[in-house]
Enzyme design. Structure first.
Site, PDB file in Angstrom:
ATOM      1  N   ASP A  34     -30.816 -36.077 -12.493  1.00  0.00           N
ATOM      2  CA  ASP A  34     -31.837 -37.220 -12.568  1.00  0.00           C
ATOM      3  C   ASP A  34     -32.000 -37.862 -13.776  1.00  0.00           C
ATOM      4  O   ASP A  34     -31.882 -38.654 -14.057  1.00  0.00           O
ATOM      5  CB  ASP A  34     -32.766 -36.563 -11.796  1.00  0.00           C
ATOM      6  CG  ASP A  34     -33.821 -37.571 -11.080  1.00  0.00           C
ATOM      7  OD1 ASP A  34     -33.387 -38.943 -11.291  1.00  0.00           O
ATOM      8  OD2 ASP A  34     -34.815 -37.313 -10.670  1.00  0.00           O
ATOM      9  N   GLY A 119     -29.393 -26.937  -8.523  1.00  0.00           N
ATOM     10  CA  GLY A 119     -29.910 -26.609  -9.985  1.00  0.00           C
ATOM     11  C   GLY A 119     -31.305 -26.161  -9.805  1.00  0.00           C
ATOM     12  O   GLY A 119     -31.557 -24.889  -9.196  1.00  0.00           O
TER      13      GLY A 119
HETATM   14  N1  AR6 Z   1     -23.412 -34.561 -14.459  1.00  0.00           N
HETATM   15  C1  AR6 Z   1     -23.206 -33.882 -13.305  1.00  0.00           C
HETATM   16  N2  AR6 Z   1     -23.777 -32.911 -12.759  1.00  0.00           N
HETATM   17  C2  AR6 Z   1     -25.069 -32.413 -13.606  1.00  0.00           C
HETATM   18  C3  AR6 Z   1     -25.315 -33.291 -14.735  1.00  0.00           C
HETATM   19  C4  AR6 Z   1     -24.573 -34.304 -15.021  1.00  0.00           C
HETATM   20  N3  AR6 Z   1     -24.854 -34.937 -16.188  1.00  0.00           N
HETATM   21  N4  AR6 Z   1     -26.508 -32.681 -15.284  1.00  0.00           N
HETATM   22  C5  AR6 Z   1     -26.863 -31.627 -14.527  1.00  0.00           C
HETATM   23  N5  AR6 Z   1     -25.863 -31.531 -13.573  1.00  0.00           N
HETATM   24  P1  AR6 Z   1     -30.274 -30.426 -10.586  1.00  0.00           P
HETATM   25  P2  AR6 Z   1     -31.282 -30.353  -7.817  1.00  0.00           P
HETATM   26  C6  AR6 Z   1     -25.590 -30.560 -12.477  1.00  0.00           C
HETATM   27  O1  AR6 Z   1     -31.302 -29.414 -11.165  1.00  0.00           O
HETATM   28  O2  AR6 Z   1     -31.178 -28.672  -7.894  1.00  0.00           O
HETATM   29  C7  AR6 Z   1     -34.606 -33.072 -11.086  1.00  0.00           C
HETATM   30  O3  AR6 Z   1     -35.655 -32.783 -11.955  1.00  0.00           O
HETATM   31  C8  AR6 Z   1     -26.418 -29.068 -12.589  1.00  0.00           C
HETATM   32  O4  AR6 Z   1     -25.886 -28.418 -13.408  1.00  0.00           O
HETATM   33  O5  AR6 Z   1     -30.230 -31.849 -11.484  1.00  0.00           O
HETATM   34  O6  AR6 Z   1     -30.827 -31.099  -6.600  1.00  0.00           O
HETATM   35  C9  AR6 Z   1     -34.923 -34.011  -9.742  1.00  0.00           C
HETATM   36  O7  AR6 Z   1     -35.717 -35.100 -10.358  1.00  0.00           O
HETATM   37  C10 AR6 Z   1     -26.350 -28.772 -11.244  1.00  0.00           C
HETATM   38  O8  AR6 Z   1     -25.307 -28.140 -10.964  1.00  0.00           O
HETATM   39  O9  AR6 Z   1     -30.665 -30.870  -9.041  1.00  0.00           O
HETATM   40  C11 AR6 Z   1     -35.422 -33.167  -8.778  1.00  0.00           C
HETATM   41  O10 AR6 Z   1     -37.006 -32.683  -9.070  1.00  0.00           O
HETATM   42  C12 AR6 Z   1     -26.558 -29.739 -10.193  1.00  0.00           C
HETATM   43  O11 AR6 Z   1     -26.254 -30.950 -11.174  1.00  0.00           O
HETATM   44  C13 AR6 Z   1     -34.794 -31.726  -9.049  1.00  0.00           C
HETATM   45  O12 AR6 Z   1     -34.163 -31.654 -10.479  1.00  0.00           O
HETATM   46  C14 AR6 Z   1     -28.134 -30.235  -9.797  1.00  0.00           C
HETATM   47  O13 AR6 Z   1     -28.781 -29.939 -10.402  1.00  0.00           O
HETATM   48  C15 AR6 Z   1     -33.477 -31.649  -7.911  1.00  0.00           C
HETATM   49  O14 AR6 Z   1     -33.091 -30.541  -8.138  1.00  0.00           O
END
Ligand code: AR6
Length: 172
Positions: A34, A119
């Site tokens: 995000d 994540g």
């Molecule tokens: N490109 C692709 N994947 C990514 C990137 C990127 N640039 N950066 C991280 N990931 P998360 P969630 C991966 O925590 O669990 C936020 O604060 C990461 O390694 O981003 O759905 C929102 O505002 C992991 O595999 O999302 C919410 O509050 C995946 O994306 C909360 O986090 C998801 O990790 C959402 O948590």
């Protein structure tokens, strides 16, 4: 020919019609993917998100992509993992389905997903990957516009889990 592909990379660099953001229910930004999407898109994205009045878990809302190579961003808050008995599986499936429905409505041909909820939200990767793979294939079969769905994994471990889920799906 419709296709689902699992790749390793940074979703902010993907030139798809739409990329999906693993958002939270405020839609006002956060960490992880995000934060990366908001940084790459520029402040206009947050300004548009402020007009959306948030989004319930499992639903999806769309904005423009601004400075991103993608035309649209589809924002979906996935579920926070709370042990598995709080409807997490259904809500995660809804996030994929509702994002793809919105992509269809906007006549997107290519859509890129991050690994939603695995994540900060701690959804177990093996279960999340199999839910995602099933939802994406089921949707692709009956889609009129969406023809290529990418799962963009940020690290090798995540990619391996999606590849395993994909090969299990294929062997069904
Ligand atoms: N490109 C692709 N994947 C990514 C990137 C990127 N640039 N950066 C991280 N990931 P998360 P969630 C991966 O925590 O669990 C936020 O604060 C990461 O390694 O981003 O759905 C929102 O505002 C992991 O595999 O999302 C919410 O509050 C995946 O994306 C909360 O986090 C998801 O990790 C959402 O948590």
């Amino acid at each position: 020919m419709k296709a689902f592909k699992i790749v390793r990379g940074d979703i902010t660099t993907i030139k798809a019609d739409a990329i999906v953001n693993a958002a939270n229910t405020t839609l006002l930004g956060g960490g992880g993917v995000d934060g990366a999407i908001h940084r790459a898109a520029g402040p206009e994205l947050l300004a548009e998100c402020r007009t959306l009045n948030g989004c319930p878990t499992g639903e999806a809302k769309i904005t423009k992509g601004y400075r991103l190579p993608a035309k649209f961003v589809i924002h979906t808050p996935g579920p926070v993992w709370q042990g598995g008995s709080h409807n997490e599986a259904e809500l995660l499936k809804n996030s994929y389905e509702n994002s793809l429905r919105l992509a269809e409505t906007y006549k997107c041909r290519t859509v890129a997903f991050p690994s939603i909820s695995t994540g900060v939200y701690h959804f177990p990767l093996d279960q999340a990957a199999s839910i995602a793979v099933r939802a994406i294939h089921t949707f692709l079969e009956q889609a009129d516009h969406v023809e290529l769905v990418l799962m963009v994994c940020f690290d090798d471990m995540t990619k391996r889990y999606y590849e395993k889920a994909e090969s299990e799906y294929r062997s069904l």
